[in-house]
Design an enzyme around this catalytic site. Structure first.
Site, PDB file in Angstrom:
ATOM      1  N   SER A  52      48.299   6.060  83.341  1.00 35.53           N
ATOM      2  CA  SER A  52      46.759   5.238  83.458  1.00 35.53           C
ATOM      3  C   SER A  52      46.844   3.891  83.083  1.00 35.53           C
ATOM      4  O   SER A  52      46.085   3.080  83.451  1.00 35.53           O
ATOM      5  CB  SER A  52      45.617   6.188  83.231  1.00 35.53           C
ATOM      6  N   GLU A 122      54.071  15.128  86.410  1.00 29.29           N
ATOM      7  CA  GLU A 122      53.202  15.620  87.526  1.00 29.29           C
ATOM      8  C   GLU A 122      54.077  16.711  88.596  1.00 29.29           C
ATOM      9  O   GLU A 122      55.049  16.134  88.913  1.00 29.29           O
ATOM     10  CB  GLU A 122      52.527  14.424  88.176  1.00 29.29           C
ATOM     11  N   GLU A 189      43.764  18.546  86.919  1.00 29.06           N
ATOM     12  CA  GLU A 189      43.100  17.399  87.287  1.00 29.06           C
ATOM     13  C   GLU A 189      42.155  17.526  88.590  1.00 29.06           C
ATOM     14  O   GLU A 189      42.861  17.823  89.442  1.00 29.06           O
ATOM     15  CB  GLU A 189      43.997  16.235  87.542  1.00 29.06           C
TER      16      GLU A 189
HETATM   17  O1  KIV Z   1      47.667   9.166  83.110  1.00 30.35           O
HETATM   18  C1  KIV Z   1      46.819   9.582  82.674  1.00 30.35           C
HETATM   19  O2  KIV Z   1      45.962   8.958  81.977  1.00 30.35           O
HETATM   20  C2  KIV Z   1      46.456  10.993  82.948  1.00 30.35           C
HETATM   21  C3  KIV Z   1      45.237  11.875  82.554  1.00 30.35           C
HETATM   22  C4  KIV Z   1      44.328  11.409  83.413  1.00 30.35           C
HETATM   23  C5  KIV Z   1      45.274  13.237  82.440  1.00 30.35           C
HETATM   24  O3  KIV Z   1      47.635  11.512  83.275  1.00 30.35           O
END
Ligand code: KIV
Length: 271
Positions: A52, A122, A189
Site C-alpha cells: 500500500s 497474496e 481483507e
Molecule cells: O499493503 C497493505 O497495506 C496490506 C494491508 C491492507 C493488509 O496488505
C-alpha cells in the site's frame, strides 16, 4: 547485573500464543523510520511494510507499480526503527507469482537487504509452490486472502469479496491450505464477518482482519488512513483516530503566516 530492561520481541510463536490465549493482535502498516518508531513505541504487535506504500507514499492508483527495490528501501527504514514489533514485508506484484524460484530470490533480498522478519504474499492454492519454497528456506510467511489488491484488474472493484457460497468455500479451503503449508498467520481483507468467524474458528494460526469484522484474531489498518492523513478514502470499516490532514494543514498555514510576518524565528529561536 544489567540495569537495561530487555524489550521482549514479538515472534511468530508469541502471535500463536496470543491466539491460543484469546488476546487480539494489533497490526499497522509502516513505510518509514520516524513513523515506525512511534508505532513500535506505542506497542503495536506487527508492523506491515505493505505494498500500500504504492498508494499512500508514491501516489499510485493501485499497488501494482511498486518495485522490489522500493519495498526493500521502505522495509530497511522500518526495521532500523523497531525494537519490539514483528516486521512483515509484502512481496510486491511480479516478484513471486508463477515462479517459486523468483519468489525465493525476492524473499532472500528482502531478508538480507532489509533485515525483515517475515514476508506476506497474496493468494491461495495458485501460489502454493512459492509459499512452500520460501518456507523451506526458513522464512516465516503470512498469507493474504479475500480482497487481494494485486488482483484488482481481475476483480474490477474493491467491493466485499466471498459473499457468494462458492467463493467463500474456496477461501476457507485456501486458508486451510495456507495453514497446512506452514504460514504463521493470514490476513483476511474485506470479507463478511461470519466468514471470518468460520475461518478463524477452523484455524489454529491467527487471522488478521481488515474490513473483515471482529471475529478475526487481530486487526490491521493502513496507518495513513487510521491517522487521517489520507482524506478521500472512507470505507465503512475504517475508523479514523485522528484528522492529521487538517492538523498538518493548519499547522503549515500557521508556519507560512509566521514566516511571512517575520514572527518566526524570534529572538529565542536564533543564535
Ligand atoms: O499493503 C497493505 O497495506 C496490506 C494491508 C491492507 C493488509 O496488505
Amino acid at each position: 547485573m544489567s540495569v537495561h530492561k530487555e524489550v521482549k520481541r514479538v515472534t511468530t510463536h508469541v502471535l500463536q500464543a496470543m491466539k491460543a490465549q484469546g488476546e487480539k493482535i494489533a497490526m499497522l502498516t509502516a513505510y518509514d523510520y520516524s513513523m515506525a518508531r512511534i508505532l513500535d513505541a506505542a506497542g503495536v504487535d506487527i508492523l506491515l511494510v505493505g505494498d500500500s506504500a504504492s498508494n499512500v507514499m508514491a501516489g499510485h492508483e493501485t499497488t501494482l507499480p511498486i518495485t522490489l527495490d522500493q519495498m526493500i528501501y521502505h522495509a530497511a527504514s522500518v526495521v532500523r526503527a523497531v525494537k519490539r514489533a514483528l516486521v512483515v514485508v509484502d512481496l510486491p506484484f511480479g516478484s513471486y507469482q508463477g515462479n517459486s524460484k523468483i519468489a525465493l530470490e525476492s524473499t532472500i533480498r528482502i531478508m538480507k537487504e532489509a533485515g525483515a522478519h517475515a514476508v506476506k504474499l497474496e493468494g491461495g492454492a495458485e501460489i502454493a509452490d512459492s509459499i512452500k519454497r520460501i518456507l523451506s528456506a526458513g522464512v516465516p510467511v503470512m498469507g493474504h486472502l479475500g480482497l487481494t489488491p494485486q488482483s484488482i484488474y481481475k476483480f474490477g472493484t474493491y467491493t466485499v469479496r466471498a459473499k457468494e457460497e462458492a467463493e467463500a468455500e474456496k477461501l476457507l479451503c485456501d486458508a486451510q491450505l495456507l495453514q497446512e503449508l506452514g504460514c504463521f498467520a493470514i490476513v483476511l481483507e474485506k470479507i463478511p464477518a461470519q466468514l471470518t468467524r468460520k475461518v478463524s474458528e477452523a484455524l489454529a494460526i491467527p487471522t488478521i482482519g481488515i474490513g473483515a469484522g471482529h471475529y478475526a484474531d487481530g486487526q490491521v489498518l493502513v496507518t495513513h488512513d487510521m491517522l487521517g492523513i489520507t482524506k478521500d478514502f472512507q470505507p465503512r470499516f475504517l475508523r479514523r483516530y485522528l484528522d492529521l490532514y487538517e492538523l498538518i494543514k493548519s499547522a503549515t498555514m500557521q508556519y507560512i503566516k509566521d514566516v511571512k510576518s517575520v514572527d518566526f524565528p524570534n529572538e529565542k529561536e536564533e543564535y
